[in-house]
Design a protein around this motif. Structure first.
Motif, PDB file in Angstrom:
ATOM      1  N   GLN A  38     -40.525 -24.621   2.355  1.00 11.60           N
ATOM      2  CA  GLN A  38     -39.260 -23.878   1.916  1.00 11.60           C
ATOM      3  C   GLN A  38     -38.398 -23.597   2.631  1.00 11.60           C
ATOM      4  O   GLN A  38     -37.211 -23.835   2.470  1.00 11.60           O
ATOM      5  N   LYS A  39     -38.680 -23.389   4.029  1.00  9.54           N
ATOM      6  CA  LYS A  39     -37.792 -23.176   5.161  1.00  9.54           C
ATOM      7  C   LYS A  39     -36.887 -24.529   5.097  1.00  9.54           C
ATOM      8  O   LYS A  39     -35.918 -24.468   5.498  1.00  9.54           O
ATOM      9  N   GLY A  40     -37.520 -25.763   5.110  1.00 12.03           N
ATOM     10  CA  GLY A  40     -36.905 -26.947   5.152  1.00 12.03           C
ATOM     11  C   GLY A  40     -35.956 -27.118   3.977  1.00 12.03           C
ATOM     12  O   GLY A  40     -34.737 -27.651   4.020  1.00 12.03           O
ATOM     13  N   LEU A  41     -36.362 -26.789   2.800  1.00 12.35           N
ATOM     14  CA  LEU A  41     -35.529 -26.791   1.898  1.00 12.35           C
ATOM     15  C   LEU A  41     -34.074 -26.117   1.745  1.00 12.35           C
ATOM     16  O   LEU A  41     -33.152 -26.614   1.477  1.00 12.35           O
ATOM     17  N   MET A  42     -34.185 -24.951   2.393  1.00 17.28           N
ATOM     18  CA  MET A  42     -33.143 -24.089   2.496  1.00 17.28           C
ATOM     19  C   MET A  42     -32.184 -24.867   3.834  1.00 17.28           C
ATOM     20  O   MET A  42     -30.987 -24.687   3.583  1.00 17.28           O
ATOM     21  N   TYR A  43     -32.942 -25.135   4.563  1.00 14.65           N
ATOM     22  CA  TYR A  43     -31.946 -25.792   5.633  1.00 14.65           C
ATOM     23  C   TYR A  43     -31.447 -26.883   5.218  1.00 14.65           C
ATOM     24  O   TYR A  43     -30.298 -27.381   5.592  1.00 14.65           O
ATOM     25  N   PHE A  44     -32.038 -27.848   4.402  1.00 14.30           N
ATOM     26  CA  PHE A  44     -31.676 -29.112   3.845  1.00 14.30           C
ATOM     27  C   PHE A  44     -30.482 -28.699   2.931  1.00 14.30           C
ATOM     28  O   PHE A  44     -29.285 -29.501   3.304  1.00 14.30           O
ATOM     29  N   ILE A  45     -30.444 -27.906   2.182  1.00 15.28           N
ATOM     30  CA  ILE A  45     -29.333 -27.444   1.248  1.00 15.28           C
ATOM     31  C   ILE A  45     -27.975 -27.020   2.120  1.00 15.28           C
ATOM     32  O   ILE A  45     -26.863 -27.757   1.817  1.00 15.28           O
ATOM     33  N   ALA A  46     -28.480 -26.382   3.031  1.00 20.43           N
ATOM     34  CA  ALA A  46     -27.232 -25.872   4.145  1.00 20.43           C
ATOM     35  C   ALA A  46     -26.753 -26.609   4.933  1.00 20.43           C
ATOM     36  O   ALA A  46     -25.576 -26.463   5.377  1.00 20.43           O
ATOM     37  N   ASN A  47     -27.279 -27.812   5.499  1.00 15.64           N
ATOM     38  CA  ASN A  47     -27.083 -28.712   6.381  1.00 15.64           C
ATOM     39  C   ASN A  47     -26.962 -30.014   6.253  1.00 15.64           C
ATOM     40  O   ASN A  47     -26.061 -30.869   6.771  1.00 15.64           O
ATOM     41  N   ASP A  48     -27.775 -30.590   5.330  1.00 20.42           N
ATOM     42  CA  ASP A  48     -27.683 -32.192   5.241  1.00 20.42           C
ATOM     43  C   ASP A  48     -26.598 -32.745   4.663  1.00 20.42           C
ATOM     44  O   ASP A  48     -25.870 -32.254   3.273  1.00 20.42           O
ATOM     45  N   PRO A  49     -25.497 -33.591   5.124  1.00 20.21           N
ATOM     46  CA  PRO A  49     -24.457 -34.085   4.804  1.00 20.21           C
ATOM     47  C   PRO A  49     -24.419 -34.768   3.434  1.00 20.21           C
ATOM     48  O   PRO A  49     -23.310 -34.839   2.771  1.00 20.21           O
ATOM     49  N   ARG A  50     -25.381 -35.048   2.900  1.00 25.14           N
ATOM     50  CA  ARG A  50     -25.436 -35.727   1.361  1.00 25.14           C
ATOM     51  C   ARG A  50     -25.632 -34.537   0.402  1.00 25.14           C
ATOM     52  O   ARG A  50     -25.402 -35.064  -0.856  1.00 25.14           O
ATOM     53  N   VAL A  51     -25.600 -33.402   0.732  1.00 26.43           N
ATOM     54  CA  VAL A  51     -25.748 -32.436  -0.341  1.00 26.43           C
ATOM     55  C   VAL A  51     -24.229 -32.160  -0.898  1.00 26.43           C
ATOM     56  O   VAL A  51     -23.302 -32.259  -0.047  1.00 26.43           O
ATOM     57  N   PRO A  52     -23.852 -32.056  -2.119  1.00 26.18           N
ATOM     58  CA  PRO A  52     -22.664 -31.818  -2.594  1.00 26.18           C
ATOM     59  C   PRO A  52     -22.182 -30.872  -1.941  1.00 26.18           C
ATOM     60  O   PRO A  52     -22.749 -29.705  -1.556  1.00 26.18           O
ATOM     61  N   ALA A  53     -20.766 -30.986  -1.612  1.00 23.70           N
ATOM     62  CA  ALA A  53     -19.927 -30.056  -0.707  1.00 23.70           C
ATOM     63  C   ALA A  53     -19.834 -28.605  -1.477  1.00 23.70           C
ATOM     64  O   ALA A  53     -19.900 -27.501  -0.698  1.00 23.70           O
ATOM     65  N   ASP A  54     -19.690 -28.610  -2.641  1.00 25.59           N
ATOM     66  CA  ASP A  54     -19.662 -27.177  -3.365  1.00 25.59           C
ATOM     67  C   ASP A  54     -20.896 -26.305  -3.314  1.00 25.59           C
ATOM     68  O   ASP A  54     -20.841 -25.324  -3.060  1.00 25.59           O
ATOM     69  N   VAL A  55     -22.156 -27.083  -3.244  1.00 23.90           N
ATOM     70  CA  VAL A  55     -23.104 -26.539  -3.069  1.00 23.90           C
ATOM     71  C   VAL A  55     -23.558 -25.824  -1.727  1.00 23.90           C
ATOM     72  O   VAL A  55     -24.003 -25.036  -1.507  1.00 23.90           O
ATOM     73  N   GLN A  56     -23.199 -26.970  -0.699  1.00 23.22           N
ATOM     74  CA  GLN A  56     -23.482 -26.651   0.526  1.00 23.22           C
ATOM     75  C   GLN A  56     -22.414 -25.481   1.042  1.00 23.22           C
ATOM     76  O   GLN A  56     -23.178 -24.615   1.850  1.00 23.22           O
TER      77      GLN A  56
END
Length: 491
Positions: free
Chosen positions: A303-321
């Motif tokens: 779960q910590k990794g999920l939140m970090y992933f959404i907030a930081n992974d460059p592949r996540v859509p910009a509007d979500v990130q």
């Protein structure tokens, strides 16, 4: 035994009725999920809540300058429970884990506890198991069930495996997302968090249990926000499936950031790939303390990794990130744990097979309950139990279901006591005797408090009458519960 909300209230009621009470906690905090992020209370019909449970919500209201309030910050709930226990002068043993229970003539004589390597023995006339797992119940040899019963067991419609039932928005719907590492190629292997097992047939029973998660308390207040930390062992490959969900156009990331006071949330699972760690908890109910610790750690990393992933992974859509970067953990909650809740949300573990089994027939008011000790009213609600591959070769979730209870229903006294041959001096107000789908409604914090109070009242009556908990006079119990403002019938 067990410092959940139900355990604290049971202890309070025992003291109010003039008895000596020992409250034993595995942890070093009070209140269970009520103090660990579940501040958006699943109350159902407020008018079905009475007694000390209602008093708790009125204390919450008093804190916020209102008459009563149903949403709250974790630390506020903890302070109220702590004050309750202090004012009642209840002895509390923190960080004491159950080792075993000794019985004599069908009753628990004493329990053995581990206190950091030291064995402590506790004897009592009555025992109440208020854990989310039913550990004392199991140690005492009481019969219980783990998993989902087949519909045929109790003549139900909504129990068992729910393949094809998509009641909420927590599924892949018609996205037609490939479960394979190379989309469309089974030879490439499955993505993480997808089972290769046959999901089973609708209505059949299985040993799977609904998913667990942490109920995070988040904030978008910059002065109180801790950016989502990168957890140890972080692996972005664990979240590849979420990228495919985003790329399919899904945009409901923030739909269960339920608001609680002071710019905070009770953040719950939402969507096909979210905070629920589906399929990773099957062995938790009967596991050793060591194995449970491993499961909890894996859930925390996920779960910590999920939140970090959404907030930081460059592949996540910009509007979500960009939106996610505005959120973080609250500095003023769980201060000794970096803003992270102490308690994993154990939605369901063991369930007692007691003197009476609550089923969907009672919770949907199709069958009367003659000996009520409280009311429930919430939707019969279960989260997903598995993520599998459909015959068409797409990924899908299974197990999430919500069946509306049209009116408040009674909870039977026989559902919080074992069969007499199993144990004569134990009450179980949390891991109550119920089918999986009935427990989906009963398993709410206000109800645990209601049943905790009723259990303590019944325990005192059993002591006074020198009878087994199965043999007490229900009419006397009912009279006392009504005097103490419990609500035992439809308001």
């Amino acid at each position: 035994y067990g410092c959940t909300s139900g355990g604290v209230i049971a202890a309070i009621e025992g003291r109010r009725l003039g008895r000596s009470v020992l409250l034993v906690c595995r942890e070093d905090y009070l209140g269970g999920m009520s103090t660990n992020g579940l501040g958006w209370s699943d109350t159902g019909n407020h008018r079905a809540i009475g007694g000390l449970s209602l008093e708790f919500y009125r204390q919450i209201g008093k804190h916020y300058g209102k008459f009563e309030q149903w949403v709250f910050e974790p630390h506020v709930a903890e302070s109220i429970y702590t004050d309750y226990v202090k004012r009642a002068k209840i002895q509390v043993l923190f960080q004491h884990r159950l080792l075993s229970a000794s019985k004599e003539n069908g009753a628990i004589k004493e329990i053995q506890l581990d206190a950091n390597g030291t064995t402590v023995t506790v004897s009592a006339k009555m025992f109440i198991d208020c854990t989310y797992e039913g550990d004392l119940m199991a140690a005492a040899g009481v019969k219980y069930h783990v998993g989902r019963e087949a519909n045929s067991v109790y003549g139900e419609e909504w129990n068992g495996i729910q393949v094809g039932v998509l009641h909420h928005g927590h599924h892949f719907g018609k996205m037609n997302i490939s479960p394979y590492k190379v989309p469309g190629d089974p030879r490439s292997g499955l993505l993480p968090k997808i089972s290769d097992k046959d999901p089973g047939k609708r209505g059949d029973g299985d040993n799977r249990i609904q998913a667990y998660c942490f109920r995070m308390c988040l904030t978008n207040n910059p002065e109180n926000r801790i950016p989502f930390p990168k957890p140890e062992g972080y692996d972005p490959a664990q979240y590849e499936l979420l990228l495919r969900v985003f790329n399919a156009g899904w945009r409901e990331t923030f739909n269960k950031f339920d608001p609680i006071p002071n710019k905070k949330t009770d953040t719950n699972n939402h969507g096909p790939f979210s905070t629920d760690n589906i399929g990773m908890n099957y062995d938790y109910p009967d596991a050793t303390y060591t194995r449970r610790k491993e499961i909890i750690k894996e859930h925390e990393q996920y779960q910590k990794g999920l939140m970090y992933f959404i907030a930081n992974d460059p592949r996540v859509p910009a509007d979500v990130q960009e939106a996610m970067k505005k959120w973080g953990l609250a500095k003023d909650e769980f201060k000794d744990n970096g803003g992270w809740p102490h308690q994993l949300y154990i939605r369901e573990a063991r369930r007692m097979i007691g003197q009476h089994v609550m089923t969907e027939h009672e919770t949907l008011s199709k069958r009367d309950v003659p000996q009520s000790v409280g009311m429930g009213s919430y939707t019969l609600d279960a989260h997903h139990a598995q993520r599998y591959v459909t015959p068409e070769g797409f990924v899908q979730n299974e197990g999430d279901i919500g069946v509306h209870a049209k009116q408040p229903y009674k909870i039977e006294y026989g559902a919080i006591i074992p069969k007499k041959e199993d144990c004569s001096n134990l009450l179980v107000p949390v891991c109550v005797s119920s089918s999986h789908i009935a427990y989906g409604s009963i398993r709410m914090e206000p109800v645990f408090m209601i049943l905790g109070q009723s259990a303590a009242t019944a325990a005192v009556q059993a002591i006074d009458s020198r009878k087994a908990v199965q043999d007490i006079d229900y009419e006397k119990l009912k009279a006392r519960l009504l005097k103490d403002k419990q609500r035992l019938s439809k308001p």
